[in-house]
Design a protein around this motif. Sequence first.
Motif, mmCIF file in Angstrom:
data_model
loop_
_atom_site.group_PDB
_atom_site.id
_atom_site.type_symbol
_atom_site.label_atom_id
_atom_site.label_comp_id
_atom_site.label_asym_id
_atom_site.label_seq_id
_atom_site.Cartn_x
_atom_site.Cartn_y
_atom_site.Cartn_z
ATOM 1 N N SER A 46 -14.466 72.821 7.809
ATOM 2 C CA SER A 46 -15.556 73.629 7.273
ATOM 3 C C SER A 46 -15.122 75.082 7.155
ATOM 4 N N ASP A 47 -15.884 75.817 6.382
ATOM 5 C CA ASP A 47 -15.605 77.235 6.165
ATOM 6 C C ASP A 47 -16.896 77.898 5.725
ATOM 7 N N GLU A 48 -16.948 79.205 5.850
ATOM 8 C CA GLU A 48 -18.082 79.985 5.370
ATOM 9 C C GLU A 48 -17.565 81.129 4.518
ATOM 10 N N SER A 49 -18.380 81.519 3.558
ATOM 11 C CA SER A 49 -18.033 82.635 2.688
ATOM 12 C C SER A 49 -19.310 83.302 2.225
ATOM 13 N N VAL A 103 -18.436 71.972 3.858
ATOM 14 C CA VAL A 103 -17.836 70.977 4.738
ATOM 15 C C VAL A 103 -17.132 69.956 3.853
ATOM 16 N N THR A 119 -24.776 83.751 2.216
ATOM 17 C CA THR A 119 -23.709 83.090 2.970
ATOM 18 C C THR A 119 -23.794 81.589 2.720
ATOM 19 N N VAL A 157 -16.606 79.686 -1.229
ATOM 20 C CA VAL A 157 -16.406 78.800 -0.083
ATOM 21 C C VAL A 157 -15.774 77.486 -0.518
ATOM 22 N N THR A 199 -26.518 79.120 4.062
ATOM 23 C CA THR A 199 -26.930 79.321 5.458
ATOM 24 C C THR A 199 -27.589 80.674 5.703
ATOM 25 N N ARG A 210 -21.908 77.724 3.516
ATOM 26 C CA ARG A 210 -21.019 76.949 4.383
ATOM 27 C C ARG A 210 -20.640 75.679 3.631
#
Length: 191
Positions: free
Chosen positions: A109-112, A103, A99, A141, A85, A101
């Motif tokens: 969902s999560d982002e790292s 799902v 970054t 992630v 992302t 994301r």
Amino acid sequence: MTQTTLEANESMAGVVETVIITGDLSKLEPSQRVSYYRSVCESLGLNPLTRPMEYLVLNNRLTLYARKDATDQLRASRGISVEITGREFLGDAGLYVVTARAVAKDGRSDESVGAVSVKGLQGESLANALMKAETKAKRRVTLSVAGLGWLDETEVASVNDARAVNVDLETGEMVEPRRPLPGAVADREGR
């Protein structure tokens, strides 16, 4: 259940209890280490024959970290999709940050982020660093959305007091010599 099955279940329960209490796999007998490794793989749907995890000593405790095989298998078995992302050069800091994301098929969902130093790099070394940042973000992630607080192999080389330990997955014995951490040589060479 047979007596042997009950004894095996009680033995594994003791292994898990020891690991939970101490957080240190070195406290296990070699056969218990093998059993624990296989149980972790089974519980996560990972194929132990691909060595999805490796051992390292961190904060004076023997623990597991995730290899590429682990995150790839987790994405496939749990229906986790990953999308990049953002990509950003932080020129003043000499960093490249990606970054990602993730799902999961249940909608969570999560982002790292994955960040690498690119200061002074060019050509092939810079290209490798850019790919490493993306890989870090995707793996971090994946582990996060899967609910695992493990380090992945792109991170362990940057942890100052971490050292890889070679553990024979058939016997559970710690084998010399200890391997360099993944990426440790490449990082010293600027890749």
